[in-house]
Design a protein around this motif. Structure first.
Motif, short mmCIF file in Angstrom:
data_model
loop_
_atom_site.label_atom_id
_atom_site.label_comp_id
_atom_site.label_asym_id
_atom_site.label_seq_id
_atom_site.Cartn_x
_atom_site.Cartn_y
_atom_site.Cartn_z
N GLU A 152 0.85 -0.92 -0.18
CA GLU A 152 0.46 0.25 0.29
C GLU A 152 1.01 1.48 0.69
N ARG A 153 2.18 1.86 1.02
CA ARG A 153 2.83 2.57 0.91
C ARG A 153 3.49 2.60 -0.50
N ARG A 154 3.89 1.54 -0.75
CA ARG A 154 4.75 1.66 -1.81
C ARG A 154 4.05 1.99 -3.45
N CYS A 155 2.62 1.57 -3.67
CA CYS A 155 1.89 1.95 -4.56
C CYS A 155 1.14 3.03 -4.52
N THR A 156 1.09 3.88 -3.34
CA THR A 156 0.50 5.24 -3.21
C THR A 156 1.50 6.22 -2.81
N ASP A 157 1.46 6.24 -1.01
CA ASP A 157 2.11 7.25 -0.41
C ASP A 157 3.06 7.20 -1.83
N ASP A 158 4.37 6.19 -1.85
CA ASP A 158 5.20 6.01 -2.54
C ASP A 158 5.55 7.57 -3.83
N VAL A 159 4.81 6.16 -5.19
CA VAL A 159 4.24 6.69 -6.51
C VAL A 159 3.55 8.81 -6.67
N LEU A 160 2.11 8.88 -5.41
CA LEU A 160 2.04 10.30 -5.09
C LEU A 160 3.19 11.32 -5.03
N ALA A 161 3.85 10.88 -3.73
CA ALA A 161 5.18 11.53 -3.65
C ALA A 161 6.25 11.62 -4.70
N ARG A 162 6.78 11.04 -5.29
CA ARG A 162 7.94 11.09 -6.69
C ARG A 162 7.28 11.65 -7.75
N VAL A 163 5.97 11.84 -7.53
CA VAL A 163 4.83 12.30 -9.36
C VAL A 163 4.66 14.02 -8.30
N GLU A 164 4.06 14.32 -7.12
CA GLU A 164 4.70 15.85 -7.11
C GLU A 164 5.50 16.04 -7.22
N SER A 165 6.77 14.83 -6.71
CA SER A 165 8.61 15.91 -6.53
C SER A 165 8.64 16.20 -7.97
N GLU A 166 8.55 15.05 -8.38
CA GLU A 166 9.01 15.26 -9.57
C GLU A 166 8.31 16.15 -10.70
N GLY A 167 7.18 17.44 -10.67
CA GLY A 167 6.16 18.42 -11.65
C GLY A 167 6.42 17.68 -12.52
#
Length: 185
Positions: A63-78
């Motif tokens: 759950e963490r890898r496919c939601t929190d981690d993915v969304l954090a990376r998507v936002e950080s890379e803009g």
């Protein structure tokens, strides 16, 4: 002689995720994981109260890898909304996570608790899609339709066995993604 280093907790969880992706929850067995890690099962019980605790932590990690981690990376890379959607899809449904996702979906068919967790994860994913599509589409019906189609394409593309004359499956999926990401005329 120095003490033997303990197998890190994360290695047990990663081995469990791998076993889950290959054979479902039935494949997540302490003895088999210990053998795969090249260790004895004694270290397992220093971290987990039993197999059920490991299964819970495996789901937590997924759950963490496919939601929190993915969304954090998507936002950080803009990027623009379309690029964010593409990146989220590439990260979420990359082969390693997608294999686990498919195993969790199958497991959820038999286990109501896993089904509830899958629903929570899918709702987080759909909310990201809605929010991002709403940034360039005003019609709520079109937003929901695109979200549903994009999600179905991401999950189901690995199950499509049809030929795509003159194209590879990857090219056909890319065309479908491009179509879904088109701004309104």
């Amino acid at each position: 002689m120095p003490p033997t280093a303990r197998t890190p907790r994360g290695r047990w969880i990663d081995a469990g995720l791998d076993a889950l992706s290959r054979g479902g929850p039935e494949a997540v067995r302490v003895e088999a994981l210990a053998a795969a890690l090249g260790v004895t099962k004694g270290g397992f019980y220093g971290y987990f109260d039993g197999r059920a605790a490991l299964l819970t932590e495996i789901l937590d990690a997924w759950e963490r890898r496919c939601t929190d981690d993915v969304l954090a990376r998507v936002e950080s890379e803009g990027g623009d909304p379309a690029e964010k959607l593409r990146r989220a899809g590439r990260l979420t449904f990359a082969d390693d996570l997608h294999r686990i996702d498919i195993a969790v979906r199958e497991w959820a068919r038999q286990d109501p608790e896993v089904a509830a967790r899958l629903r929570r994860v899918d709702n987080v994913r759909m909310e990201f899609l809605r929010t991002t599509f709403q940034s360039f589409i005003d019609d709520p019906d079109e937003v929901e339709a695109r979200c549903t189609l994009a999600f179905a394409l991401a999950i189901g593309r690995h199950f499509i066995a049809a030929d795509h004359p003159g194209r590879t499956q990857r090219e056909a999926v890319s065309l479908a993604g491009d179509f879904l990401l088109r701004p309104l005329s």
